[in-house]
Design an enzyme around this catalytic site. Sequence first.
Site, PDB file in Angstrom:
ATOM      1  N   ARG A 211       0.850  -1.196   0.000  1.00  7.81           N
ATOM      2  CA  ARG A 211       0.000   0.000   0.000  1.00  7.81           C
ATOM      3  C   ARG A 211       0.880   1.237   0.000  1.00  7.81           C
ATOM      4  O   ARG A 211       1.699   1.424   0.913  1.00  7.81           O
ATOM      5  CB  ARG A 211      -0.874   0.032   1.254  1.00  7.81           C
ATOM      6  N   GLU A 213       0.819   4.078   1.160  1.00  9.05           N
ATOM      7  CA  GLU A 213       0.190   4.974   2.139  1.00  9.05           C
ATOM      8  C   GLU A 213       0.848   6.343   2.058  1.00  9.05           C
ATOM      9  O   GLU A 213       2.067   6.455   2.017  1.00  9.05           O
ATOM     10  CB  GLU A 213       0.340   4.413   3.562  1.00  9.05           C
ATOM     11  N   ARG A 219       0.977   2.897  12.705  1.00  3.99           N
ATOM     12  CA  ARG A 219       0.261   1.641  12.465  1.00  3.99           C
ATOM     13  C   ARG A 219       0.108   1.298  10.978  1.00  3.99           C
ATOM     14  O   ARG A 219      -0.650   0.406  10.619  1.00  3.99           O
ATOM     15  CB  ARG A 219      -1.101   1.674  13.154  1.00  3.99           C
ATOM     16  N   HIS A 220       0.799   2.036  10.119  1.00  3.46           N
ATOM     17  CA  HIS A 220       0.763   1.721   8.691  1.00  3.46           C
ATOM     18  C   HIS A 220       2.143   1.363   8.182  1.00  3.46           C
ATOM     19  O   HIS A 220       3.134   1.993   8.547  1.00  3.46           O
ATOM     20  CB  HIS A 220       0.245   2.914   7.881  1.00  3.46           C
ATOM     21  N   GLU A 356      -8.059  -0.538  14.130  1.00  2.00           N
ATOM     22  CA  GLU A 356      -8.701  -1.547  13.281  1.00  2.00           C
ATOM     23  C   GLU A 356      -7.748  -2.708  13.021  1.00  2.00           C
ATOM     24  O   GLU A 356      -6.583  -2.509  12.712  1.00  2.00           O
ATOM     25  CB  GLU A 356      -9.094  -0.888  11.951  1.00  2.00           C
ATOM     26  N   SER A 359     -10.940  -6.022   8.193  1.00  2.00           N
ATOM     27  CA  SER A 359     -12.145  -5.626   7.470  1.00  2.00           C
ATOM     28  C   SER A 359     -12.661  -6.847   6.736  1.00  2.00           C
ATOM     29  O   SER A 359     -11.872  -7.627   6.196  1.00  2.00           O
ATOM     30  CB  SER A 359     -11.851  -4.512   6.461  1.00  2.00           C
ATOM     31  N   ARG A 407      -0.494  -5.763  12.751  1.00  2.25           N
ATOM     32  CA  ARG A 407      -1.375  -5.094  13.728  1.00  2.25           C
ATOM     33  C   ARG A 407      -1.800  -6.072  14.814  1.00  2.25           C
ATOM     34  O   ARG A 407      -1.974  -5.684  15.969  1.00  2.25           O
ATOM     35  CB  ARG A 407      -2.599  -4.530  13.023  1.00  2.25           C
TER      36      ARG A 407
HETATM   37  P1  ATP Z   1      -6.780   1.666   7.871  1.00  6.60           P
HETATM   38  O1  ATP Z   1      -8.136   2.351   7.744  1.00  6.60           O
HETATM   39  O2  ATP Z   1      -6.400   1.376   9.278  1.00  6.60           O
HETATM   40  O3  ATP Z   1      -5.724   2.354   7.074  1.00  6.60           O
HETATM   41  P2  ATP Z   1      -7.784  -0.039   5.823  1.00  6.60           P
HETATM   42  O4  ATP Z   1      -9.247  -0.041   6.132  1.00  6.60           O
HETATM   43  O5  ATP Z   1      -7.285   0.821   4.734  1.00  6.60           O
HETATM   44  O6  ATP Z   1      -6.952   0.223   7.172  1.00  6.60           O
HETATM   45  P3  ATP Z   1      -8.126  -2.684   4.780  1.00  6.60           P
HETATM   46  O7  ATP Z   1      -8.075  -2.437   3.330  1.00  6.60           O
HETATM   47  O8  ATP Z   1      -9.458  -2.823   5.408  1.00  6.60           O
HETATM   48  O9  ATP Z   1      -7.308  -1.531   5.522  1.00  6.60           O
HETATM   49  O10 ATP Z   1      -7.170  -3.937   5.097  1.00  6.60           O
HETATM   50  C1  ATP Z   1      -7.503  -4.972   6.027  1.00  6.60           C
HETATM   51  C2  ATP Z   1      -6.543  -4.968   7.203  1.00  6.60           C
HETATM   52  O11 ATP Z   1      -5.185  -5.006   6.756  1.00  6.60           O
HETATM   53  C3  ATP Z   1      -6.629  -3.712   8.065  1.00  6.60           C
HETATM   54  O12 ATP Z   1      -7.673  -3.807   8.997  1.00  6.60           O
HETATM   55  C4  ATP Z   1      -5.264  -3.713   8.716  1.00  6.60           C
HETATM   56  O13 ATP Z   1      -5.213  -4.602   9.822  1.00  6.60           O
HETATM   57  C5  ATP Z   1      -4.352  -4.261   7.637  1.00  6.60           C
HETATM   58  N1  ATP Z   1      -3.715  -3.165   6.896  1.00  6.60           N
HETATM   59  C6  ATP Z   1      -4.222  -2.475   5.873  1.00  6.60           C
HETATM   60  N2  ATP Z   1      -3.364  -1.544   5.429  1.00  6.60           N
HETATM   61  C7  ATP Z   1      -2.273  -1.653   6.209  1.00  6.60           C
HETATM   62  C8  ATP Z   1      -1.021  -0.975   6.263  1.00  6.60           C
HETATM   63  N3  ATP Z   1      -0.738   0.002   5.396  1.00  6.60           N
HETATM   64  N4  ATP Z   1      -0.119  -1.349   7.197  1.00  6.60           N
HETATM   65  C9  ATP Z   1      -0.396  -2.336   8.054  1.00  6.60           C
HETATM   66  N5  ATP Z   1      -1.548  -3.013   8.059  1.00  6.60           N
HETATM   67  C10 ATP Z   1      -2.483  -2.686   7.156  1.00  6.60           C
HETATM   68 MG    MG Z   2     -10.531  -1.531   6.578  1.00  7.30          MG
END
Ligand code: ATP
Ligand code: MG
Length: 433
Positions: A211, A213, A219-220, A356, A359, A407
């Site tokens: 990702r 980000e 936490r990312h 979180e 999902s 996480r």
């Molecule tokens: P957040 O809102 O916390 O950025 P997200 O809703 O974008 O997360 P999802 O696409 O729902 O993330 O991904 C499912 C799970 O994967 C998340 O709940 C999280 O535990 C993990 N995850 C997602 N993106 C990341 C990241 N960049 N780094 C670490 N863990 C991640």
């Molecule tokens: Mg999510």
Amino acid sequence: MEDRTYTADAEPGQTATVAGWAHEIRDLGGIAFLIVRDTTGKIQVKFEKDEMDDDLVETGMGVNRESVVKVTGDVEEEERAPTGVEIVPESVEVVADADPELPLDPSGKVDADLSTRLDNRTLDLRKEETKAIFEIRAEVLRSVREAFRDLGSTEINTPKIVATGTEGGTELFPITYFGQEAFMNQSPQLFKQLMVGSGLERVFEIGPIFRAEEHNTPRHLNEATSIDFESAFFDHEDAMDACETVVKAAYEGVAENCRDELEALGYEDFEAPEGDFPRLTYEEAIERINATGELDEQLVWGDDLPTEGEKALGDDVGSHYFITDWPSEIKPFYIKDHDDDEQLSTGFDLMHPNMELVSGGQREHRYDHLVEGFEQQGLDPDAFEYYTKMFKYGMPPHAGWGLGGERLVMTMLGLENIREAVLFPRDRQRLSP
Ligand code: ATP
Ligand code: MG
């Protein structure tokens, strides 16, 4: 290496060869100690200067800390030794010398900041506490795999180089694939869904997601480990049940098999979460957040939950909990809406009080609705034809979720930064090591 005895297995009365790192050298004058450390622990090697060969004493005392050494000698009982035994050496060999200037002190006497630790992970993982985190991470993955197998699911591996993204265009890493644009996969979402329509029916995958980000946060990560599950003939409630089972299994595995590691990290009463995780609807969630008065502005229906909102609610609930029945418009196109209310999705999140974790949701398995969903989210269904096509040939109703592996470890151990749970994290500044 032949005839090597782990320090933890050295028994009095034995002649043993131990191999490991020179943890510490303590010279008390007539007597001196070399502490040798290996993956199982440490052992004291005693040098009585007057009674021993000068060369032997010189080699033992001249070793630079963190050099790799091999020591052969008699193992004897010694009450005053940290482990109750010590070695009286016959030979000491320096197998690989260490520079006296260490970038990081594995004995932990001198603190290092996270960046220095990440730059020198090899040395950092010689520390008991850091090593413990990764032993626990391995146990989490082991017990999660076992739980998935108990649920009757098959482990799969899907491509990480892909032609299209699924979780939003801005978070994609583009790459060049033989002159063609491609991306690093953000999630195995579409592939795992394709497999519930196959003869496998129920699958899981543990693998990297990528990702891009925008910001560095605690936490990312830009490369994370996703623990994914998907099952045919499951609805969102079944998927939440499976999710709860798997998360609890991770805690139970660690509680049972990582006692030493937990002790090294200073946990005295580590316990797996008990009882059912509460399931709050999105509507209840925003009402409870608003009622805490922690946010400057009240949340209204349709808002995504801001980080401070998640924190306030987490403090209020005080345990793992699910948020269900999200507004359809803030959940991805592949999530199914409730049959009796199109504004409400079957999407859910599993929350740790601090953030979180998961999902998930029931998926849209009806071809026409799926293609419509793509269009509504401004995505070109033609680009996803490889996926949508299979929904024309008998795709069962199905549900699943994705859990962030780091996480899970981070929240389980109360780590302040997700990077602590990754050997070699990738973030905006960090591309090597
Ligand atoms: P957040 O809102 O916390 O950025 P997200 O809703 O974008 O997360 P999802 O696409 O729902 O993330 O991904 C499912 C799970 O994967 C998340 O709940 C999280 O535990 C993990 N995850 C997602 N993106 C990341 C990241 N960049 N780094 C670490 N863990 C991640
Ligand atoms: Mg999510």
